[in-house]
Design a protein around this motif. Structure first.
Motif, PDB file in Angstrom:
ATOM      1  N   LYS A   2     -29.992 -58.280 -26.888  1.00  0.00           N
ATOM      2  CA  LYS A   2     -30.043 -58.561 -25.450  1.00  0.00           C
ATOM      3  C   LYS A   2     -28.944 -59.540 -25.060  1.00  0.00           C
ATOM      4  CE  LYS A   2     -34.896 -57.505 -24.796  1.00  0.00           C
ATOM      5  NZ  LYS A   2     -36.233 -57.990 -24.525  1.00  0.00           N
ATOM      6  N   LYS A   3     -28.683 -60.538 -25.924  1.00  0.00           N
ATOM      7  CA  LYS A   3     -27.622 -61.504 -25.649  1.00  0.00           C
ATOM      8  C   LYS A   3     -26.257 -60.823 -25.688  1.00  0.00           C
ATOM      9  CE  LYS A   3     -29.949 -65.675 -27.267  1.00  0.00           C
ATOM     10  NZ  LYS A   3     -29.936 -66.766 -28.246  1.00  0.00           N
ATOM     11  N   ILE A   4     -26.080 -59.915 -26.628  1.00  0.00           N
ATOM     12  CA  ILE A   4     -24.802 -59.189 -26.736  1.00  0.00           C
ATOM     13  C   ILE A   4     -24.597 -58.328 -25.497  1.00  0.00           C
ATOM     14  CG2 ILE A   4     -23.529 -57.434 -28.024  1.00  0.00           C
ATOM     15  CD1 ILE A   4     -24.957 -58.500 -30.567  1.00  0.00           C
ATOM     16  N   LYS A   7     -23.717 -60.553 -22.593  1.00  0.00           N
ATOM     17  CA  LYS A   7     -22.349 -61.072 -22.744  1.00  0.00           C
ATOM     18  C   LYS A   7     -21.328 -59.996 -22.369  1.00  0.00           C
ATOM     19  CE  LYS A   7     -19.110 -63.707 -24.947  1.00  0.00           C
ATOM     20  NZ  LYS A   7     -18.516 -64.814 -24.284  1.00  0.00           N
ATOM     21  N   ILE A   8     -21.558 -58.767 -22.812  1.00  0.00           N
ATOM     22  CA  ILE A   8     -20.646 -57.662 -22.468  1.00  0.00           C
ATOM     23  C   ILE A   8     -20.598 -57.488 -20.953  1.00  0.00           C
ATOM     24  CG2 ILE A   8     -20.345 -55.153 -22.587  1.00  0.00           C
ATOM     25  CD1 ILE A   8     -21.431 -55.344 -25.503  1.00  0.00           C
ATOM     26  N   GLN A   9     -21.746 -57.522 -20.309  1.00  0.00           N
ATOM     27  CA  GLN A   9     -21.780 -57.357 -18.856  1.00  0.00           C
ATOM     28  C   GLN A   9     -21.094 -58.518 -18.143  1.00  0.00           C
ATOM     29  OE1 GLN A   9     -25.618 -56.182 -17.344  1.00  0.00           O
ATOM     30  NE2 GLN A   9     -25.897 -54.724 -19.014  1.00  0.00           N
ATOM     31  N   ARG A  10     -21.242 -59.734 -18.667  1.00  0.00           N
ATOM     32  CA  ARG A  10     -20.547 -60.894 -18.073  1.00  0.00           C
ATOM     33  C   ARG A  10     -19.032 -60.766 -18.247  1.00  0.00           C
ATOM     34  NH1 ARG A  10     -24.447 -63.845 -20.606  1.00  0.00           N
ATOM     35  NH2 ARG A  10     -22.998 -64.605 -22.174  1.00  0.00           N
ATOM     36  N   GLU A  11     -18.606 -60.358 -19.439  1.00  0.00           N
ATOM     37  CA  GLU A  11     -17.173 -60.290 -19.742  1.00  0.00           C
ATOM     38  C   GLU A  11     -16.473 -59.120 -19.050  1.00  0.00           C
ATOM     39  OE1 GLU A  11     -15.293 -62.465 -21.580  1.00  0.00           O
ATOM     40  OE2 GLU A  11     -17.064 -63.727 -21.712  1.00  0.00           O
ATOM     41  N   PHE A  12     -17.127 -57.949 -19.036  1.00  0.00           N
ATOM     42  CA  PHE A  12     -16.472 -56.741 -18.536  1.00  0.00           C
ATOM     43  C   PHE A  12     -16.988 -56.273 -17.181  1.00  0.00           C
ATOM     44  CE2 PHE A  12     -16.239 -56.169 -23.259  1.00  0.00           C
ATOM     45  CZ  PHE A  12     -14.879 -56.352 -23.380  1.00  0.00           C
ATOM     46  N   THR A  47     -26.336 -50.726 -23.174  1.00  0.00           N
ATOM     47  CA  THR A  47     -27.728 -51.133 -23.010  1.00  0.00           C
ATOM     48  C   THR A  47     -28.239 -51.676 -24.345  1.00  0.00           C
ATOM     49  OG1 THR A  47     -28.586 -48.973 -23.647  1.00  0.00           O
ATOM     50  CG2 THR A  47     -28.136 -49.318 -21.295  1.00  0.00           C
ATOM     51  N   TYR A  48     -29.351 -52.357 -24.286  1.00  0.00           N
ATOM     52  CA  TYR A  48     -29.988 -52.896 -25.492  1.00  0.00           C
ATOM     53  C   TYR A  48     -30.179 -51.796 -26.536  1.00  0.00           C
ATOM     54  CZ  TYR A  48     -33.784 -54.839 -28.322  1.00  0.00           C
ATOM     55  OH  TYR A  48     -34.574 -55.259 -29.355  1.00  0.00           O
TER      56      TYR A  48
END
Length: 176
Positions: A2-4, A7-12, A47-48
């Motif tokens: 979930k953290k990954i 993080k992907i959504q925040r970065e990209f 997604t998770y």
């Protein structure tokens, strides 16, 4: 996971699709190059559930037959090979390439192989993508870059109109 995913959504950004690229500590060893032995997966909705599925597949590819037998042949200890997963935003690709940081026949040289479209047509080993990539040789000492071979692959991988990756005809005769 979930953290990954977060993080992907925040970065990209939300709704972006990604490639999960494989790498190991046993790809560029002295006198050995193992680029392309392990599996990567493209155009993934992060997604998770999808991240769990594809990260496991990347890790498991350390034990695919191609990688296992290549390491066995070269005397590389299987239990000292550790995978990593790199996340890369999916972008339309006119060309993709792999850089072999050391030419096995000349330590002063690197080999660059390139194809039209996404790199899976270069590294997958899938019979659908038979043919040869462009091959360039770069000499670190002289800084000379030369074309060693023209590409002859008949197909490339693109993002289709439905947003999924799909094969398409490659037209190398139109390259500059």
């Amino acid at each position: 996971l979930k953290k990954i995913s977060a993080k992907i959504q925040r970065e990209f950004g939300k709704g972006i699709r990604v490639f999960l690229r494989s790498s190991t500590n046993a790809e560029d060893l002295d006198g050995y190059t193992g680029a392309g032995l392990y599996d990567s997966f493209g155009n993934i909705n992060p997604t998770y559930r999808a991240l769990g599925k594809y990260i496991r597949k990347v890790w498991a590819s350390v034990w695919n037959a191609r990688a296992f037998f290549d390491r066995e042949y070269h005397g590389i200890d299987h239990f000292k090979v550790f995978p990593a997963v790199f996340v890369q935003e999916t972008l339309p690709a006119a060309y993709a390439f792999v850089v072999h940081t050391q030419n096995p026949s000349n330590a002063e040289e690197m080999i660059i192989e390139a194809v039209q479209g996404f790199g899976e047509a270069l590294v997958s080993g899938d019979e659908e993508f038979i043919g040869l990539p462009y091959q360039f040789i770069y000499n670190r000492k002289t800084q000379d870059l030369r074309l060693a071979r023209f590409a002859s692959k008949g197909k490339k991988i693109i993002i289709g109109s439905d947003g999924n990756m799909e094969p398409a005809l490659a037209f190398y005769a139109q390259d500059p």
